[in-house]
Each structure stands twice: as C-alpha cells, then as structure tokens.
Design a protein around this motif. Structure first.
Motif, PDB file in Angstrom:
ATOM      1  N   HIS A   1       0.825  -1.215   0.000  1.00  0.00           N
ATOM      2  CA  HIS A   1       0.000   0.000   0.000  1.00  0.00           C
ATOM      3  C   HIS A   1       0.858   1.264   0.000  1.00  0.00           C
ATOM      4  CE1 HIS A   1       0.806  -1.598   3.979  1.00  0.00           C
ATOM      5  NE2 HIS A   1       0.759  -0.365   4.453  1.00  0.00           N
ATOM      6  N   GLU A   2       2.138   1.113   0.316  1.00  0.00           N
ATOM      7  CA  GLU A   2       2.954   2.322   0.488  1.00  0.00           C
ATOM      8  C   GLU A   2       3.517   2.878  -0.805  1.00  0.00           C
ATOM      9  OE1 GLU A   2       5.706   2.125   3.699  1.00  0.00           O
ATOM     10  OE2 GLU A   2       4.051   2.066   5.150  1.00  0.00           O
TER      11      GLU A   2
ATOM     12  N   TRP B   1      -6.452   2.349   1.417  1.00  0.00           N
ATOM     13  CA  TRP B   1      -5.433   3.349   1.724  1.00  0.00           C
ATOM     14  C   TRP B   1      -5.479   4.458   0.685  1.00  0.00           C
ATOM     15  CZ3 TRP B   1      -4.685  -1.883   1.918  1.00  0.00           C
ATOM     16  CH2 TRP B   1      -4.201  -2.436   3.109  1.00  0.00           C
ATOM     17  N   VAL B   2      -5.276   5.693   1.145  1.00  0.00           N
ATOM     18  CA  VAL B   2      -5.089   6.808   0.210  1.00  0.00           C
ATOM     19  C   VAL B   2      -3.668   7.319   0.421  1.00  0.00           C
ATOM     20  CG1 VAL B   2      -5.784   9.177  -0.337  1.00  0.00           C
ATOM     21  CG2 VAL B   2      -7.528   7.428   0.090  1.00  0.00           C
ATOM     22  N   ASN B   3      -2.905   7.322  -0.620  1.00  0.00           N
ATOM     23  CA  ASN B   3      -1.490   7.714  -0.566  1.00  0.00           C
ATOM     24  C   ASN B   3      -0.765   7.001   0.577  1.00  0.00           C
ATOM     25  OD1 ASN B   3      -1.829   9.499  -2.746  1.00  0.00           O
ATOM     26  ND2 ASN B   3      -2.720  11.020  -1.348  1.00  0.00           N
TER      27      ASN B   3
ATOM     28  N   LEU C   1      -4.987   5.398  -4.760  1.00  0.00           N
ATOM     29  CA  LEU C   1      -5.984   4.674  -3.961  1.00  0.00           C
ATOM     30  C   LEU C   1      -5.658   3.188  -4.059  1.00  0.00           C
ATOM     31  CD1 LEU C   1      -8.767   4.578  -2.479  1.00  0.00           C
ATOM     32  CD2 LEU C   1      -9.840   4.554  -4.726  1.00  0.00           C
ATOM     33  N   THR C   2      -5.425   2.549  -2.916  1.00  0.00           N
ATOM     34  CA  THR C   2      -5.062   1.128  -2.907  1.00  0.00           C
ATOM     35  C   THR C   2      -6.105   0.377  -2.080  1.00  0.00           C
ATOM     36  OG1 THR C   2      -2.810   1.949  -2.680  1.00  0.00           O
ATOM     37  CG2 THR C   2      -3.099  -0.417  -2.559  1.00  0.00           C
ATOM     38  N   VAL C   3      -6.558  -0.770  -2.593  1.00  0.00           N
ATOM     39  CA  VAL C   3      -7.568  -1.555  -1.885  1.00  0.00           C
ATOM     40  C   VAL C   3      -7.108  -3.006  -1.807  1.00  0.00           C
ATOM     41  CG1 VAL C   3     -10.007  -2.204  -1.794  1.00  0.00           C
ATOM     42  CG2 VAL C   3      -9.347  -0.082  -2.931  1.00  0.00           C
TER      43      VAL C   3
END
Ligand code: GCB
Length: 602
Positions: free
Chosen positions: A35-36, A97-99, A129-131
């Motif tokens: 996510h990072e 996650w956002v950014n 945007l990560t899911v």
C-alpha cells in the motif's frame, strides 16, 4: 447510509474503470507494504466486476486470500469541503489506503461503506488509492465458511472433514487448501459495485427516515432527518414525480400530508421525493439532497399480506446477482434486461437471495413497482454458528447496516433474516430471537421472515417470524424423477405448516435443473419438459391452498456455483439461461402469471 447522488451542493466522481490489480499469492502484501508504493508490475482488472471469470488463470480464479487493486485520481481546490471515498460493496473484506494511509476497513461483502479522506489527500496532485480485497469466508462472517488445510498426512480423527468426508486428506499433498462454504453460489470476489468520490459540505445531511401511512385518502408522510455540523435552518419540500412542490416544512422531523395521493402500487409505482436543503450560518446553502419515497402501507391481516389494504400474491423469483464474465459485478445492462424479463413473464416480486443486492437494483424496483423481500447474507448457518458470539454480533451489525441502507425503499416490504439455517437446532432459538428483536427495533413497520427447508414440526423458530417462507425440492432432491407423487407430498407439508403455525406461507424456492436444449418425453430430469411439468404440479397445489400467498420458483436464471458433481457448469434451475433467454419453464410461468393477476380477489 445515503445513496450517492449529485445535487446543488454535492459532487460525485465515479472511479469505475480499469484499475491495477495484483494477486497476493503469498498473502504477505501488507508485510511487504504494497500500500505504500505503487504496485510493481500490476495486471489490470475492471471495477466494478468479480475478477474470477475474467482471468484465464485457474490459480487466480480459485485464489484463497487477498488481491490488491489500485487506481489514481485528482481532487482540485476542495479544501473547505469533505471529500469521501464510497464503495458500493467489496466482497468480502476490504482495507483501503489513500497515498499509503489507511482510511477504511470493512467486513461484509454486500453492503456499502465510506470514509472521509481529506487528511490524506494531496490537493491538485495525483492521489493513489489502494484496496486490499480478501475473499476468505470463516466462522465470523456472513455467509460463513471454513478454510480446510492439510497440515500433515497422519490420520487424525479431529482433522477437518474435507467436503464432509468425501475427500481423504491423508492422501492429499501437505499444504493443500480448500475454501469450504455452505451455500450454493460461487464465491465471487472483487470490487463489485461502483466506487465514488463524493464532495460535500461539512454541514450535511447524515440520514433521513421516511415512513408513510394512508388515512381516508390522505397520504401521511412522517420524516426525520439527521444533520451533522452547525446548521442554521432547513427547508424540507415534498415534491411530486414532476418535481412540483406539494408542501413544505422547516422542521427536522415533521408529518406532511398529501391529499388524494398517488400510491406506490405493485407494478404501478409512483415516487414522490423529500427535498432537503440545509443552510449554514450566513444562510448559504450547505447541503441539498433529494430522497425518493412511495406512499404505501403493508399489513398482515386475516392470513393475507396486504399492500395498501389489498391482498398481495407474490409472483416472481429467488434471484442472484450473477452473469457471465462479470460474476457479481454491477452491470446496468443485465439489470435492465432482468427487469424487462420480470415484466415480460408477469412477475411482481423477487427475493434478494442470498444477500443484499445493489442499491441500483432496488432503485429500479422502486421505479417499476417490483415488491422485494430483502435478504441478509446469512446463508449456510449450521449448528456451530449459533454458539458464536462474534457471528451473532456481525449478523446484528449487518441487519443494522442493511436497514439503514434500504429503509426508504418502497419496494422493500419484508426483511429475510436468513436462508435455510439449521432451524431445527435448539440453539437456533436464542440466536434468532436476538436477530429478530434487533431487526424489529430497527424497523417496527416491516414484517420479517427466516426462510426454512425444515420439516414443519421440526422448525423451532417459526414463532419469531411473521410470514413462513419455505424451500422444498420435491421430485428433484427428494423422490427424484417421480412427478406423480409431487402434489401429494407438497400439499401434505404445506398444510402441516399451516396447521402448526397459522401464518401465511410463501413458497420461496421450488424447481428443477434443466439444461436449455435438453428434451424428452415422457419428461426426464434435466430436460426442459421435466422442469416445466414440475413447476406445473406445484401450481396445482398452490391454487388449492388459500394460505399460500406467493410463489417464487428457484431460480430466475442459471447461475454459477463452485464445481461439483451435482452441478453442470453451475446451477441450472433458471427459468432463463444465464444469458437471459427463456426455457420452456419461462413460457409456462408467463402463461400462468399474466393471467393470475391476483389469486385473491380484493
Ligand atoms: C436451496 C438453496 C439455494 C440452492 C438451491 C438448490 O435450498 O436455498 O441456495 O441453490 O437449494 O438449487 O439446490
């Protein structure tokens, strides 16, 4: 939770499209901090859609665990507003996650969730945007499931029973894993419904509840609104379907009256709306939202289900959200086709078997006048489920979210708390007493049901519900091939239910598998003739029994299941094929339903 809509104050950006996609085969994406930073060498996957039938790789189709999605978006100059991300559904668990900053986590694959993301946005720059989407079903989620894994090859009487003992784990490779579950539809996974960015003011409408009644040809409309932020005043306007004002109020809860109302009637719907305007300190318009609703009543009286005081006979189907390639992904074209077919066949209702359907489907049902039995995802609840506090709490939470989402839909006339739980177990009583109590507290207006396939004298929870919904497969699973004894058995069982509980009965499932194009005379199982005859025998019985208030053959269309020797590329009990073309059964139902306007003369 309010349905996302544009208005004078609200902006929407639909993030649907082709997203980056990566399967977490080692289930360590979080450890590796996927996510990072942007996903490395991602594949691509459409949103909304299930990923399972898009891929050609069986390891992805049948993957157990997490997959990752990623997309990018911009938000320019909205610092003084709230920016939200809203998911219509992610099946079954999601982390967002956002950014690189976690903004949301959700459990339960069929309901929406949202989060304010301002803190983590980069204004006027590209945002990521990560899911993480997790498809595992275990004993704490609805629908429940179990992961079976071969840990060693020592025979162990406590080892999990693979497919209920049909597979011998002692001769399987160590590490072999199965996602077991106790329901009959494929465990599709992915981002199944639209993803929106919503921009709204910090003073906003959080919720609205509308309840209606009819008194001597006057429509009584009770509403309550919940506002967040320091507002100064509100203007509530009741509008007709052409957006013409009927009356207004400046209260946050009030009763409005509509003389000679146009009622929301089955297959003859009329939608009014409550238009909410919220003003801030300097009298500026902070929020605007219009909530459609229908004026109608529901009652159960003298063994009948009354809509607007007229006895209603349910004609329709148990359905699924299911289609080729997209699986359970929202598809407006398929939904439009399904409603066309429901109209064509003369149906007036359906059950959202076995989970809450998309808000878009309910919006169409509202507009077209289809009557909906709204079901929770509690399917496949066995004995062990009833002793599980975490599962009960999740069930209560899901009922709350479901009612919050669907309470204003006039099409929704009843809550189904579960499908075919082991309701003959003593422990089911306390469990469902709690779920029923909670549901009734949340919505005292609508009746409730729990769909049963038990023998009538064995069901222990019938006292908790208002309408008996039963599923039986005579001449299919029981007495296969013997159409001649169907009517006798069916009449016996339905009459027993009636004698024991004296409540109206809906036959919520009955049917036979038919592979389109298979024919035989005399009728044999899996042919179109057999399916048609089987339905016909059921109808002969329903027509004799006054306490039967509805018929929902299983299923509207063929649908995907997990691979199994009793399924032929899925479950073939559809009146329509999976591609939405009629089998013989559909023509039979059409002939019957178009002429069976209402079994009960009112
Ligand atoms: C049932 C279930 C449904 C199945 C159906 C069948 O009783 O409620 O989910 O698909 O039987 O065809 O076996």
């Amino acid at each position: 939770m309010l349905y996302p809509k544009e208005s004078l104050t609200r902006e929407l950006k639909n993030l649907s499209g082709m997203w980056n996609f990566k399967v977490d085969f080692d289930n360590n994406g979080i450890e590796k901090k996927w996510h990072e930073t942007p996903l490395i060498d991602p594949d691509f996957m459409p949103v909304p859609a299930s990923y399972n039938d898009i891929t050609t790789n069986p390891e992805i189709r049948d993957h157990i665990g997490a997959v990752w999605y990623e997309t990018f978006f911009y938000v320019n100059d909205r610092e003084n507003k709230d920016v939200l991300i809203r998911f219509g559904s992610v099946t079954h668990k999601a982390k967002v996650w956002v950014n690189g900053n976690k903004v949301a986590e959700n459990k339960g694959g069929y309901l929406p969730f949202e989060a304010v993301i301002n803190k983590h946005l980069k204004w006027n720059e590209r945002n990521r945007l990560t899911v993480q989407v997790d498809n595992i079903l275990d004993s704490t989620i609805l629908p429940p499931g179990e992961i079976l894994e071969v840990k060693n090859n020592q025979p162990d009487k406590n080892a999990p029973k693979f497919y209920h003992g049909l597979i011998d784990p002692s001769i399987l490779p160590i590490g072999h894993k199965i996602q077991d579950y106790f329901h009959d539809f494929f465990n599709y996974s992915g981002i199944h419904r639209p993803v929106y960015l919503i921009v709204r003011d910090r003073i906003y409408l959080e919720d609205i509840t509308i309840k209606t009644d009819i008194d001597n040809n006057v429509g009584i409309v009770n509403y309550t609104i919940e506002i967040k932020g320091n507002y100064k005043s509100v203007k509530i306007t009741l509008l007709d379907k052409n957006n013409k004002e009927i009356c207004s109020s400046s209260e946050i809860a009030d009763t409005l009256k509509v003389n000679n109302p146009n009622l929301w009637q089955p297959l003859n719907a009329y939608l009014y709306s409550i238009d909410v305007k919220i003003f801030g300190d300097d009298n500026n318009l902070a929020d605007h939202y219009a909530q459609p609703f229908g004026i109608r009543t529901i009652k159960i009286k003298d063994g009948k289900f009354l809509i607007n005081d007229k006895p209603f006979y349910f004609k329709g189907f148990g359905k699924h959200e299911d289609m080729d390639i997209k699986g359970k992904g929202l598809d407006d074209a398929i939904n439009a086709r399904d409603f066309q077919l429901l109209k064509w066949i003369g149906a007036n209702s359906f059950r959202t078997s076995h989970y809450p359907y998309s808000e878009e489907i309910l919006n169409l049902a509202d507009k077209l006048g289809f009557v909906v039995i709204d079901e929770s995802p509690a399917v496949g609840l066995k004995s062990d489920a009833f002793d599980s506090k975490p599962l009960l709490n999740h069930h209560l939470d899901i009922m709350e979210k479901l009612i919050k989402r669907d309470k204003n839909h006039p099409s929704v006339v009843m809550w189904s708390l579960a499908n075919e739980p082991y309701d003959y177990e003593e422990s089911a009583v306390d469990y469902f007493a709690e779920v029923a109590k909670h549901t009734r507290e949340l919505d005292p207006e609508r009746p409730i049901t729990i769909v049963s396939c038990s023998k009538p004298h064995l069901c222990k929870i019938a006292d908790l519900i208002d309408i008996i919904c039963v599923n039986y497969y005579f001449s299919w699973y029981t007495t296969p091939g013997r159409l001649d004894v169907l009517e006798h058995q069916l009449e016996h069982v339905l009459t027993k239910w009636h004698e024991l509980y004296d409540k109206p009965i809906i036959m919520a499932e009955y049917g036979a598998g038919a592979i389109a194009g298979f024919h035989s005379t005399p009728p044999a199982m899996f042919t179109e003739e057999y399916q048609k005859e089987l339905l016909n025998h059921h109808h002969n019985v329903f027509d004799k029994l006054d306490f039967v208030i509805g018929e929902h053959p299983w299923n509207f269309a063929d649908f995907a299941t997990r691979q199994n020797c009793i399924r032929v590329f899925g479950n073939r009990k559809g009146a329509f094929t999976r591609q939405r073309q009629p089998k013989y059964a559909a023509h039979l139902l059409r002939k019957r339903w178009l002429h069976l306007e209402n079994k009960f003369k009112s």
